[in-house]
Scaffold this motif. Structure first.
Motif, PDB file in Angstrom:
ATOM      1  N   ARG A  14      29.606 -51.768  -2.674  1.00 55.20           N
ATOM      2  CA  ARG A  14      28.401 -52.022  -3.468  1.00 55.20           C
ATOM      3  C   ARG A  14      27.628 -53.240  -2.962  1.00 55.20           C
ATOM      4  NH1 ARG A  14      32.011 -50.115  -7.550  1.00 55.20           N
ATOM      5  NH2 ARG A  14      32.731 -52.222  -8.065  1.00 55.20           N
ATOM      6  N   ALA A  15      28.172 -53.937  -1.989  1.00 57.17           N
ATOM      7  CA  ALA A  15      27.473 -55.113  -1.439  1.00 57.17           C
ATOM      8  C   ALA A  15      27.184 -54.948   0.047  1.00 57.17           C
ATOM      9  CB  ALA A  15      28.314 -56.372  -1.671  1.00 57.17           C
ATOM     10  N   THR A  16      27.163 -53.716   0.517  1.00 57.15           N
ATOM     11  CA  THR A  16      26.976 -53.509   1.955  1.00 57.15           C
ATOM     12  C   THR A  16      25.521 -53.658   2.411  1.00 57.15           C
ATOM     13  OG1 THR A  16      26.998 -51.116   1.502  1.00 57.15           O
ATOM     14  CG2 THR A  16      29.034 -52.099   2.351  1.00 57.15           C
ATOM     15  N   HIS A  17      24.638 -54.023   1.496  1.00 57.23           N
ATOM     16  CA  HIS A  17      23.284 -54.388   1.930  1.00 57.23           C
ATOM     17  C   HIS A  17      23.270 -55.803   2.511  1.00 57.23           C
ATOM     18  CE1 HIS A  17      23.791 -56.026  -2.061  1.00 57.23           C
ATOM     19  NE2 HIS A  17      22.663 -56.721  -1.982  1.00 57.23           N
ATOM     20  N   ARG A  18      24.394 -56.511   2.380  1.00 52.11           N
ATOM     21  CA  ARG A  18      24.535 -57.845   2.973  1.00 52.11           C
ATOM     22  C   ARG A  18      25.457 -57.776   4.194  1.00 52.11           C
ATOM     23  NH1 ARG A  18      20.382 -60.371   0.479  1.00 52.11           N
ATOM     24  NH2 ARG A  18      20.631 -60.400  -1.795  1.00 52.11           N
ATOM     25  N   TYR A  19      25.223 -58.666   5.139  1.00 47.81           N
ATOM     26  CA  TYR A  19      26.113 -58.739   6.296  1.00 47.81           C
ATOM     27  C   TYR A  19      27.485 -59.264   5.879  1.00 47.81           C
ATOM     28  CZ  TYR A  19      22.377 -57.998   9.717  1.00 47.81           C
ATOM     29  OH  TYR A  19      21.359 -57.460  10.461  1.00 47.81           O
ATOM     30  N   PRO A  20      28.541 -58.835   6.587  1.00 50.04           N
ATOM     31  CA  PRO A  20      29.863 -59.418   6.322  1.00 50.04           C
ATOM     32  C   PRO A  20      29.958 -60.838   6.869  1.00 50.04           C
ATOM     33  CG  PRO A  20      29.965 -57.936   8.192  1.00 50.04           C
ATOM     34  CD  PRO A  20      28.571 -57.815   7.639  1.00 50.04           C
ATOM     35  N   ASP A  21      31.054 -61.497   6.565  1.00 48.31           N
ATOM     36  CA  ASP A  21      31.304 -62.857   7.057  1.00 48.31           C
ATOM     37  C   ASP A  21      31.485 -62.822   8.576  1.00 48.31           C
ATOM     38  OD1 ASP A  21      32.170 -65.400   7.647  1.00 48.31           O
ATOM     39  OD2 ASP A  21      34.085 -65.221   6.611  1.00 48.31           O
ATOM     40  N   TYR A  22      30.579 -63.486   9.281  1.00 52.49           N
ATOM     41  CA  TYR A  22      30.623 -63.477  10.749  1.00 52.49           C
ATOM     42  C   TYR A  22      31.946 -64.026  11.265  1.00 52.49           C
ATOM     43  CZ  TYR A  22      28.927 -64.008  15.544  1.00 52.49           C
ATOM     44  OH  TYR A  22      28.771 -63.896  16.905  1.00 52.49           O
ATOM     45  N   HIS A  23      32.485 -65.041  10.595  1.00 54.77           N
ATOM     46  CA  HIS A  23      33.706 -65.710  11.059  1.00 54.77           C
ATOM     47  C   HIS A  23      34.985 -65.081  10.493  1.00 54.77           C
ATOM     48  CE1 HIS A  23      31.239 -68.798  12.892  1.00 54.77           C
ATOM     49  NE2 HIS A  23      30.562 -68.897  11.751  1.00 54.77           N
ATOM     50  N   ARG A  24      34.848 -64.097   9.591  1.00 53.08           N
ATOM     51  CA  ARG A  24      35.995 -63.379   9.019  1.00 53.08           C
ATOM     52  C   ARG A  24      37.001 -64.342   8.372  1.00 53.08           C
ATOM     53  NH1 ARG A  24      35.876 -60.331  14.867  1.00 53.08           N
ATOM     54  NH2 ARG A  24      33.637 -60.051  14.723  1.00 53.08           N
ATOM     55  N   THR A  25      36.492 -65.391   7.776  1.00 58.65           N
ATOM     56  CA  THR A  25      37.337 -66.476   7.283  1.00 58.65           C
ATOM     57  C   THR A  25      38.299 -66.017   6.192  1.00 58.65           C
ATOM     58  OG1 THR A  25      35.567 -68.032   7.800  1.00 58.65           O
ATOM     59  CG2 THR A  25      37.326 -68.809   6.347  1.00 58.65           C
ATOM     60  N   ALA A  26      37.803 -65.276   5.204  1.00 61.05           N
ATOM     61  CA  ALA A  26      38.663 -64.877   4.086  1.00 61.05           C
ATOM     62  C   ALA A  26      39.784 -63.950   4.558  1.00 61.05           C
ATOM     63  CB  ALA A  26      37.823 -64.197   3.010  1.00 61.05           C
ATOM     64  N   ALA A  27      39.472 -63.031   5.452  1.00 62.35           N
ATOM     65  CA  ALA A  27      40.505 -62.120   5.960  1.00 62.35           C
ATOM     66  C   ALA A  27      41.528 -62.878   6.793  1.00 62.35           C
ATOM     67  CB  ALA A  27      39.861 -61.010   6.789  1.00 62.35           C
ATOM     68  N   ARG A  28      41.065 -63.777   7.631  1.00 61.76           N
ATOM     69  CA  ARG A  28      41.983 -64.581   8.444  1.00 61.76           C
ATOM     70  C   ARG A  28      42.860 -65.448   7.553  1.00 61.76           C
ATOM     71  NH1 ARG A  28      38.289 -68.023  11.011  1.00 61.76           N
ATOM     72  NH2 ARG A  28      40.090 -69.087  11.876  1.00 61.76           N
TER      73      ARG A  28
END
Length: 349
Positions: A51-65
């Motif tokens: 539902r938020a894919t109109h925004r770009y994801p985190d470029y640095h992938r910080t939360a996943a890392r």
């Protein structure tokens, strides 16, 4: 004039044709996938992210890392994450390879290794496996040259399932030069029962030229999401992050990674892995009793030795899709649900 590609492109394996849909649908034991849909906590996270894919994801992938690092008890700066571990092994080749250098990998093994080396412009040497289907590390060490810059270790090996224990990996790392990057591909690590899951992680403190690759495609059943991660030194992890394609980990995949490494996500994955390991043991016992030649496995698949065309025909007669490896002398079959495994065993009796 005709558009000319680099000569190496002609050496790349074509994408295999998928079999036509049949009725009833085939029992799909050809791709080493988990047989369950993603667990609820992961699905909920992906639906929310959608539902938020109109925004770009985190470029640095910080939360996943951060989620991966917390689960492993490591510093987040040691983690790089990308669109599948296949993207990372290509990225590692680009970090250290160029025309005039050399790489080593075991064979038969994951087809992406020679592809990554060739596309990076490196020469390469395939090294035959040991008889048990595991890497022959002594032979791989002997294949190193003065211009070798990278070695790919597949452990457990795909498609044969053989494993070299952590002591063997440590001995190999001590033997080779520290400027050679060693990529330990552990896509199937969660299915190993012969030693603790965390055993190889300790090697990162001893060897700064080591990278461990893992994936969420297998143990977490997220093959369609495309998410894999590398664990290594902060310097190498940063280099991978710098050279990765921007936004390659989409926001839905990032949400899936974070949920997969939550306590609930890890609990469900552990239960499912235990079921596959139990079924693997049951299948091995049945194959021994039936006199079928196979390689004992530490993965979520079994490699059956024999004429690949004959074995494949037997499986197809039972509605089972397996994957032939004629050059390796057999067929690989994924361990699935009990009823699926029963169908595979029926094809071999």
């Amino acid at each position: 004039m005709t558009l000319e590609f680099r000569s190496v492109i002609d050496q790349m394996l074509a994408t295999p044709n998928r079999p036509a849909r049949s009725t009833p649908p085939p029992i799909r034991l050809s791709q080493n996938e988990m047989p369950w849909e993603p667990t609820g906590v992961i699905v909920e996270a992906m639906e929310k992210a959608a539902r938020a894919t109109h925004r770009y994801p985190d470029y640095h992938r910080t939360a996943a890392r951060t989620a991966i690092a917390a689960a492993m008890g490591l510093d987040v700066e040691r983690i790089a994450i990308d669109n599948g571990s296949g993207s990372l092994l290509h990225g590692l080749a680009r970090l250290v390879c160029e025309p005039g250098v050399h790489g080593v990998y075991c064979w038969p093994s994951f087809e992406a290794y020679p592809a990554a080396l060739a596309l990076a412009g490196a020469e390469s040497t395939p090294v035959a496996l040991a008889e048990d289907g595991a890497m022959d590390l002594s032979a791989m060490a002997s294949a190193l040259r003065t211009d070798t810059r990278i070695v790919y270790l597949c452990n457990p090996n795909n498609p044969t399932g053989g494993l070299v224990g952590v002591d063997g990996i440590r001995a190999f790392l001590r033997e080779i030069p520290s400027h050679v990057l060693v990529v330990l591909d552990e896509a199937y690590r969660e299915f190993v029962t012969s030693e603790p899951f965390e055993a190889t992680t300790a090697l990162l403190e001893e060897f700064r030229n080591l990278v461990i690759l893992r994936t969420l495609s297998k143990s977490h059943g997220l093959a369609g999401v495309r998410a894999g991660y590398a664990v290594t030194t902060p310097r190498t992890a940063e280099a991978l992050r710098r050279t990765s394609v921007g936004f390659a980990l989409n926001s839905i995949a990032e949400a899936a990674v974070i949920a997969a490494f939550s306590p609930e996500g890890q609990r469900v994955a552990a239960e499912r892995v235990a079921t596959i390991v139990s079924e693997r043991a049951r299948m091995e016992d049945a194959l021994r009793a039936a006199g079928v030649s196979f390689l004992p496995s530490q993965s979520n698949f079994l490699f059956l030795q024999g004429d690949a065309a004959d074995l494949l025909a037997r499986f197809e007669a039972q509605g089972v899709l397996a994957r032939p490896f004629p050059h390796a002398g057999g067929v690989r079959v994924t361990v699935g649900l009990p009823a699926e495994n029963d169908a595979a065993l029926a094809a071999l009796r």
